[in-house]
Scaffold this motif. Structure first.
Motif: not given
Length: 442
Positions: A46-47, A132-137, A185-188
């Motif tokens: 996320h950073e 959407t974009i997911s922060l998987n990698a 959740g934590a990521t969001g």
């Protein structure tokens, strides 16, 4: 190619296991396979997305770690498995222009550990995968950051035209930027807070017309009655208060029904404008696991026993998010970095016992929940710490909680780099931040 122990997946658990085994058994006995060349701790993505962390400074080269920590690194994605012959296939690696750089390879093993993590679960929501974009990698986080920078630039240019009396901007001019994050959740939660903090920094670095709280509108959507639903209500309430103080709109009990390029719609008919949308509403095991001939659960995870062995398949183990592991009460082990860390340590003991000629561990793996910490920007953190008494927990918030949160990252680096190099790296990065922008601007 051949190795006694092959680990597929260089995430938190897989990399820690490779480094610890490599130091003890040597590169001829330990091999790590990954589809990327460098490692970034997933909880910090996320950073990277917000631009407050530079992946080119944060990333740890697998080849460097293999040299320093005593294992062999193989670059490429696992594509097939012959469990009976104890061989796996690693795909060819190509350049951007399509030219093959490294051919397909076959690797033999005595023990295989699959630690490939997780990917997004879109739950069949129309348009979610495409819009959407997911922060998987790291590449997902970097794609988000670059798009955010482009959109902020367009907002600034439209405001400049409007302020100069230029009317060509017209009705299509941007009056601001709408960011929607799906999943509380934590990521969001961490991404929402980080984006609010980062947008203020961007405004200080040349986006002079940007009025942060008015022009960068952030909406966090959660399907449960509260954000951070798995954590204690006090943690959830504190996080909600801190987000609202930062002018972040939080919508709970909201079921997203469809997503297009510019809007998110829910089941109640509400529509949320969206220039940039992040999906953080759920995870599942990577789909390719279902093609390996191994037993999987309905969620696609590898079905493992109490010793992290894939059921019914000799010599194959799994850890982390891709493994369907249950604790002593029959509850699934949560997909957290601390679980992967504990499982890596458990398998370390298993393999060291086997290497010394002893039987594997008789004791099953037991998950220990030490609590959860959620970052709310760079200034504060909220969370709960689990006590030694079953069910007891302590609420933590503020500066001390922030220090604890940062220490988790350092503990991971200590596991893969060792204490001396971790200390040197932490000091170097602290000094570098004194001479570089607080956000990545290019």
């Amino acid at each position: 190619m051949q190795s006694k122990i092959v680990i597929v997946g260089g995430g938190a658990g897989g990399l820690e296991l490779a480094c610890k085994l490599g130091r003890k058994l040597g590169r001829e006995n330990v091999m790590l396979v990954d589809s990327r060349l460098y490692h970034v701790w997933k909880p910090s993505l996320h950073e990277v997305a917000a631009g407050t962390l530079d992946i080119h400074q944060e990333g740890l080269s697998y080849q460097m770690l293999a040299h320093d920590r005593g294992f062999t690194f193989v670059y490429g994605a696992m594509t097939a498995l012959d469990a009976a012959a104890r061989r796996l296939t690693v795909a060819a690696v190509g350049a951007a222009d399509g030219e093959e750089v490294i051919p397909e390879r076959s690797i033999g093993y005595e023990s295989l550990v699959i630690a490939v993590g997780s990917t997004s679960n879109y739950f069949g929501v129309p348009g979610a995968r495409e819009n959407t974009i997911s922060l998987n990698a790291t590449e997902d986080a970097e794609r988000f950051r670059l798009r955010l920078l482009r959109l902020l630039t367009q907002v600034e240019l439209d405001k400049e035209k409007s302020g100069a009396g230029v009317t060509s901007a017209g009705a299509g001019a941007r009056t601001g930027l709408d960011i929607v994050i799906i999943g509380g959740g934590a990521t969001g939660v961490e991404l929402a807070a980080e984006l609010r903090e980062a947008s203020g920094v961007y405004a200080a670095y040349g986006f002079n017309r940007l009025q942060v709280q008015r022009d960068v509108r952030i909406t966090l959507i959660e399907g449960a009655p509260r954000i951070l639903a798995p954590l204690p209500e006090r943690v959830s309430g504190a996080a909600l208060r801190l987000l609202e103080q930062r002018a972040i709109k939080v919508v709970t009990d909201c079921r997203v029904s469809s997503i297009d390029r510019h809007h998110v719609s829910d089941s109640q008919g509400n529509v949320y404008p969206s220039d940039l949308c992040v999906w953080a509403a759920g995870i599942r095991a990577p789909e390719f696991l279902g093609s390996l001939g191994l037993p999987t659960t309905r969620g696609g995870q590898l079905d493992v026993d109490a010793h992290l062995r894939v059921k019914g398949v000799a010599g194959v183990y799994a850890l982390g998010d891709c493994a369907a592991c249950f604790d002593g009460d029959g509850k699934p082990v949560p997909p957290r970095a601390q679980a992967a860390h504990q499982q890596a340590d458990y398998l370390l003991t298993t393999f060291m016992n086997m290497a010394s000629g002893h039987a594997p561990q008789k004791k099953p793996y037991v998950y220990r929940d030490y609590g959860s910490l959620v970052s709310i920007g760079h200034q504060t953190t909220v969370g709960s710490l689990m006590g030694s008494l079953r069910g007891a927990s302590w609420f933590v918030e503020g500066f001390m909680a922030r220090i604890m949160y940062l220490s988790l990252h350092l503990l991971h680096h200590k596991a893969v780099l060792g204490p001396v190099r971790t200390g040197v790296m932490a000091t170097a990065r602290f000094l570098i931040r004194r001479t570089t922008p607080l956000v990545k601007l290019h």
